[in-house]
Design an enzyme around this catalytic site. Structure first.
Site, PDB file in Angstrom:
ATOM      1  N   HIS A 197      34.770  47.168  51.735  1.00 60.07           N
ATOM      2  CA  HIS A 197      35.514  48.160  52.499  1.00 60.07           C
ATOM      3  C   HIS A 197      35.062  48.157  53.955  1.00 60.07           C
ATOM      4  CE1 HIS A 197      36.108  50.001  48.494  1.00 60.07           C
ATOM      5  NE2 HIS A 197      34.796  49.989  48.369  1.00 60.07           N
ATOM      6  N   HIS A 255      34.851  43.221  45.801  1.00 61.24           N
ATOM      7  CA  HIS A 255      35.616  43.729  46.942  1.00 61.24           C
ATOM      8  C   HIS A 255      34.666  44.249  48.004  1.00 61.24           C
ATOM      9  CE1 HIS A 255      34.675  47.363  44.633  1.00 61.24           C
ATOM     10  NE2 HIS A 255      34.907  48.058  45.730  1.00 61.24           N
ATOM     11  N   ARG A 293      35.661  46.813  38.191  1.00 57.61           N
ATOM     12  CA  ARG A 293      36.257  47.078  39.506  1.00 57.61           C
ATOM     13  C   ARG A 293      35.951  45.834  40.296  1.00 57.61           C
ATOM     14  NH1 ARG A 293      38.663  46.946  43.529  1.00 57.61           N
ATOM     15  NH2 ARG A 293      38.886  48.572  45.124  1.00 57.61           N
ATOM     16  N   GLU A 300      41.825  53.585  48.541  1.00 60.24           N
ATOM     17  CA  GLU A 300      41.540  52.393  47.745  1.00 60.24           C
ATOM     18  C   GLU A 300      42.573  51.293  47.998  1.00 60.24           C
ATOM     19  OE1 GLU A 300      39.269  51.240  45.940  1.00 60.24           O
ATOM     20  OE2 GLU A 300      38.051  52.828  45.082  1.00 60.24           O
ATOM     21  N   HIS A 302      30.764  43.924  46.872  1.00 63.69           N
ATOM     22  CA  HIS A 302      30.112  44.473  45.690  1.00 63.69           C
ATOM     23  C   HIS A 302      31.085  44.538  44.519  1.00 63.69           C
ATOM     24  CE1 HIS A 302      31.852  47.813  48.021  1.00 63.69           C
ATOM     25  NE2 HIS A 302      32.093  48.393  46.850  1.00 63.69           N
ATOM     26  N   GLU A 310      30.252  52.907  51.017  1.00 59.54           N
ATOM     27  CA  GLU A 310      30.577  53.516  49.722  1.00 59.54           C
ATOM     28  C   GLU A 310      29.344  54.204  49.158  1.00 59.54           C
ATOM     29  OE1 GLU A 310      32.874  51.299  46.697  1.00 59.54           O
ATOM     30  OE2 GLU A 310      31.121  51.612  45.377  1.00 59.54           O
TER      31      GLU A 310
END
Length: 399
Positions: free
Chosen positions: A116, A114, A111, A182, A159, A120
């Protein structure tokens, strides 16, 4: 007043179970003389999964909105290396405080790096992964997580997650914002693709040709080789590691044990960095239930890991509604609405309770009554004192 013996109660419960099984086999909206068989179009599979929607208990009343949605009904985003699906306020409109993502990464799959706007919180459902992060002060973090472990990345902290050898991993992500998606993630490949190469060159002090082969769009999830052992993959940071651990070994915590199950809690008291999400992992043995309770500080977002259950929610103003759940389902209970969750299957029921709050809090109906003057309760409920005197004063989360 004569109270029934334990043997009588067990016999009655068995009879109720037989009647419920017969009703389930008939699979019709019929209870006694009420209702009638369906003679039009129908979805048998969905009706069998939701018997308490098809034949609601007599105590259900009013127009409480839907409090259930299944990840099985969510759109799956498939990529080379894995997939992702989400349940947000779009899928479950009542869920204003929390959204969830279920993600699968094959061995080596990443993943991508990235961040946010929202924090999270994560629970590892199966397998193993390596997680990395760097905080705003330049401290780095790298760790391997396994089934039952949690991690938490604060808002804006970059992360990554990568599946390890032996089939990678699957996990649940939770975000303290019902409108999270997402699709709104800030991804490093998306950032590079939309930044002029000359600007990138000046930023890193290299020739612009170094960026000739960067991806033209976000990778999201992509396949890579499994990482080397943790001790050889770590980057030494001159500023040191993050001051607060971003991983938490939930299954190593001593549970609160009750007659019918166990509860493990993770909040800022034992996982200090998780300031936006508090959680409880609840295990309910067959024949038992999560006691009647409510949460005074936040809405509850649930994720069902294994087993089968039903939940009845009381919303005041004579409103109550019952829902059925199984593995992969999401439930939601607005703040201060009382509810209980019964194990309706033959195996252990396991589910997560998540809250947009730094602290886990619940109020037990039984404990409230046990610590309230007897005369007051007798006047309200017309229940004899001998029963009231037998209620335990300590909280029993699973009974």
């Amino acid at each position: 007043m004569n109270f029934p013996s334990r043997r009588t109660l067990l016999a009655a419960a068995a009879a109720l179970g037989t009647n419920a099984a017969m009703a389930s086999e008939s699979n019709e909206p019929v209870i006694g003389n009420k209702g009638a068989p369906i003679i039009g179009p129908r979805n048998h599979d969905r009706e069998r999964q939701n018997p308490d929607i098809l034949r609601p208990p007599s105590t259900d009343h009013g127009t409480l909105p839907n409090l259930r949605f299944s990840f099985a009904d969510a759109h799956v985003k498939m990529r080379d290396g894995g997939w992702s699906r989400e349940v947000t306020q779009r899928e479950l409109p009542i869920s204003t405080t929390m959204a969830g993502v279920n993600m699968r990464l094959k061995s080596g799959a990443v993943r991508e790096l990235h961040w946010h706007k929202q924090a999270e919180w994560a629970f590892m459902l199966a397998g193993n992964a390596r997680i990395t992060a760097v905080d705003n002060d330049g401290h780095n973090f790298i760790a391997d997580v396994r089934e039952g472990d949690l991690w938490y990345f604060p808002s804006g902290i970059p992360h990554s997650i990568q599946g390890l050898a032996n089939d990678g991993c699957e996990f649940l992500l939770a975000f303290p914002d019902g409108q999270f998606s997402e699709d709104s993630t800030f991804a490093i490949t998306d950032l590079f693709a939309h930044t002029d190469r000359e600007v990138l060159a000046r930023n890193f002090g290299v020739d612009a040709k170094a960026f000739d082969h960067i991806p033209k769009q976000e990778l999201f999830i992509f396949q890579a080789e499994p990482p080397p052992p943790l001790n050889t993959d770590s980057i030494k940071d001159p500023l040191g590691a993050v001051p607060q651990n971003m991983m938490f070994k939930l299954m190593e915590q001593q549970p609160t044990t009750s007659p019918g199950g166990r509860v493990r809690i993770a909040d800022t008291r034992n996982f200090p960095i998780a300031t936006d999400v508090a959680a409880a992992l609840v295990e309910v043995d067959p024949g038992h239930m999560r006691e009647i309770h409510w949460h005074p500080n936040a809405d509850e977002w649930q994720y069902y890991i294994s087993g089968k259950s039903r939940m009845t929610v009381f919303a005041a103003e004579a409103n109550a509604r019952t829902f059925d759940f199984q593995a992969g389902d999401v439930g939601y209970v607005p703040m201060s609405m009382s509810h209980f969750i019964e194990n309706t299957g033959n195996e252990q029921l396991r589910f997560l309770e998540l809250f947009r709050s730094p602290r886990f809090m619940d109020v037990s109906l039984a404990q409230w009554m046990a610590l309230t003057p007897r005369e007051l309760l007798e006047a309200h409920l017309k229940i004899e004192r001998s029963l009231l005197d037998g209620i335990r004063k300590d909280k029993q989360p699973v009974v």
